[in-house]
Design an enzyme around this catalytic site. Sequence first.
Site, PDB file in Angstrom:
ATOM      1  N   ASP A 121       9.480   2.502   1.745  1.00 41.95           N
ATOM      2  CA  ASP A 121       8.340   3.276   2.252  1.00 41.95           C
ATOM      3  C   ASP A 121       8.217   3.011   3.757  1.00 41.95           C
ATOM      4  O   ASP A 121       7.784   1.945   4.174  1.00 41.95           O
ATOM      5  CB  ASP A 121       7.072   2.836   1.494  1.00 41.95           C
ATOM      6  CG  ASP A 121       5.820   3.582   1.935  1.00 41.95           C
ATOM      7  OD1 ASP A 121       5.855   4.244   2.984  1.00 41.95           O
ATOM      8  OD2 ASP A 121       4.793   3.474   1.221  1.00 41.95           O
ATOM      9  N   LYS A 147       3.106   9.693   8.314  1.00 41.21           N
ATOM     10  CA  LYS A 147       2.256   9.406   9.482  1.00 41.21           C
ATOM     11  C   LYS A 147       2.791   9.899  10.841  1.00 41.21           C
ATOM     12  O   LYS A 147       2.360  10.934  11.330  1.00 41.21           O
ATOM     13  CB  LYS A 147       1.941   7.915   9.540  1.00 41.21           C
ATOM     14  CG  LYS A 147       1.049   7.477   8.368  1.00 41.21           C
ATOM     15  CD  LYS A 147       0.387   6.152   8.602  1.00 41.21           C
ATOM     16  CE  LYS A 147      -0.762   5.909   7.653  1.00 41.21           C
ATOM     17  NZ  LYS A 147      -0.441   5.185   6.413  1.00 41.21           N
ATOM     18  N   PHE A 204       0.850  -1.186   0.000  1.00 38.46           N
ATOM     19  CA  PHE A 204       0.000   0.000   0.000  1.00 38.46           C
ATOM     20  C   PHE A 204       0.885   1.235   0.000  1.00 38.46           C
ATOM     21  O   PHE A 204       1.744   1.384   0.872  1.00 38.46           O
ATOM     22  CB  PHE A 204      -0.930   0.049   1.228  1.00 38.46           C
ATOM     23  CG  PHE A 204      -1.847   1.249   1.188  1.00 38.46           C
ATOM     24  CD1 PHE A 204      -3.019   1.218   0.444  1.00 38.46           C
ATOM     25  CD2 PHE A 204      -1.506   2.421   1.854  1.00 38.46           C
ATOM     26  CE1 PHE A 204      -3.847   2.339   0.374  1.00 38.46           C
ATOM     27  CE2 PHE A 204      -2.333   3.547   1.788  1.00 38.46           C
ATOM     28  CZ  PHE A 204      -3.499   3.501   1.049  1.00 38.46           C
TER      29      PHE A 204
HETATM   30  C1  LIG Z   1      -0.782   5.405   5.026  1.00 35.62           C
HETATM   31  C2  LIG Z   1       0.273   4.991   4.078  1.00 35.62           C
HETATM   32  C3  LIG Z   1       0.522   5.727   2.909  1.00 35.62           C
HETATM   33  C4  LIG Z   1      -0.349   6.880   2.493  1.00 35.62           C
HETATM   34  O1  LIG Z   1      -0.245   7.951   3.379  1.00 35.62           O
HETATM   35  P1  LIG Z   1      -1.317   9.155   3.278  1.00 35.62           P
HETATM   36  O2  LIG Z   1      -0.783  10.151   4.269  1.00 35.62           O
HETATM   37  O3  LIG Z   1      -2.635   8.590   3.671  1.00 35.62           O
HETATM   38  O4  LIG Z   1      -1.296   9.640   1.896  1.00 35.62           O
HETATM   39  C5  LIG Z   1       1.581   5.336   2.119  1.00 35.62           C
HETATM   40  N1  LIG Z   1       2.354   4.289   2.441  1.00 35.62           N
HETATM   41  C6  LIG Z   1       2.147   3.564   3.547  1.00 35.62           C
HETATM   42  C7  LIG Z   1       3.054   2.432   3.875  1.00 35.62           C
HETATM   43  C8  LIG Z   1       1.101   3.888   4.402  1.00 35.62           C
HETATM   44  O5  LIG Z   1       0.871   3.145   5.487  1.00 35.62           O
END
Ligand SMILES: *Cc1c(COP(=O)(O)O)cnc(C)c1O
Length: 396
Positions: free
Chosen positions: A214, A243, A127
């Site tokens: 990521d 986050k 994701f």
């Molecule tokens: C939540 C998340 C995203 C997206 O972040 P947003 O701030 O909602 O755009 C991207 N990568 C990972 C691994 C995530 O958990």
Amino acid sequence: MSHIMNTYARQPISLTHGDGAWVWDTEGRRYLDGLSGIAVNTLGHNHPKLVAALQDQVTKLIHTSNIYGIPLGEQLATRLCELSGMENVFFCNSGLEANEAAIKIARKYGHDKGIDQPQIIVYEKAFHGRSLATLSATGNVKVQKGFEPLVPGFVRVPLNDIAAIEAAAEANPSITAVFLEAIQGEGGINPARVEYLQALRKLCDERGWLLMIDEVQCGIGRTGKWFAHQWAGILPDVMPLAKGLGSGLPIGAVVARGVAAKVFSPGNHGTTFGGNPLAMRAGLTTLQVMEEDDLMANAAHCGQIIVDGIRSHLADVSGIAEIRGQGLMIGIELDRPCPELVGRAREAGLLINVTADKVIRLLPPLIFTPEHAQQLVDILAPIIRGFLTQPQAAAA
Ligand SMILES: *Cc1c(COP(=O)(O)O)cnc(C)c1O
């Protein structure tokens, strides 16, 4: 009738305030926060140092623009580079924006090498966000459905399978980067194995690919180290963050090193809000408190209490497929779909999440104490037991 667009199946509570690891709803009911707004509220709620820093910053400067220097951004970038061993940072406002920047870096890196259709290796169950490029990189068709045509340039492989990636490399000379979460979050708390990350580092070095990790969900101390890939003792070339970095203020960052740190030049990328002084102050304060209070060690300790507690409470119950994760990023996979556990936990005063249909996801704030961890176990374990031993669920 709500005038909010219909993008979330919302739970039937509205929260009004919080303190530490607790939040309260409009009815005055109290909940233990086992989710931190999905790995965001690193310092919990109403943290005195964060509140004081933000109040002070609001009276000084909230926003200027990236067309001027921003000393707080310089400081936060320096700190992130010290903690990660990386070289420079682009600030933005969210996880998907950090990932978009990473994807742009990988593509331009390819073009700079004369590859005119650069490809990026991405993963099943990944994701990366909900913009067109990041949903295309995401490995869940539910996220993509209805938004085709997808952005091209992604080659998908299964996680933790080095032979699959070597095969993709042989088949495709235009690959320029590998893009993965150190621990997949939305996909069900699926860790990339340490040996796999080490093998990827080696492969990327041999082939001249960028390793882009990521850390939007698993970074910022959650796993017991500043960044989850540090468990493998490697360095990425590009690391998107978001986050937990601002403890609740919107912030994203893409941290880069080596050739990846030099790909962009003025005109290639930008942002209006990104790097604003208020968000930078939130990031600096978050990192400072984490260090002063040793919240990484705390995350590791409290996470162990939760995992051990759930295991021992439920040792005699069948239906737990696996407990995975590290520190305060925990997935409890059941052998059956369990979205209803979110409501049962909420009614018992605990906020949790279920992802990938069968995985109970726990992402408490890093200010959790061992007592909070024990309280979480004491609420959650009987709920899981009741669910797994109820006749209709057993039959399903
Ligand atoms: C939540 C998340 C995203 C997206 O972040 P947003 O701030 O909602 O755009 C991207 N990568 C990972 C691994 C995530 O958990």
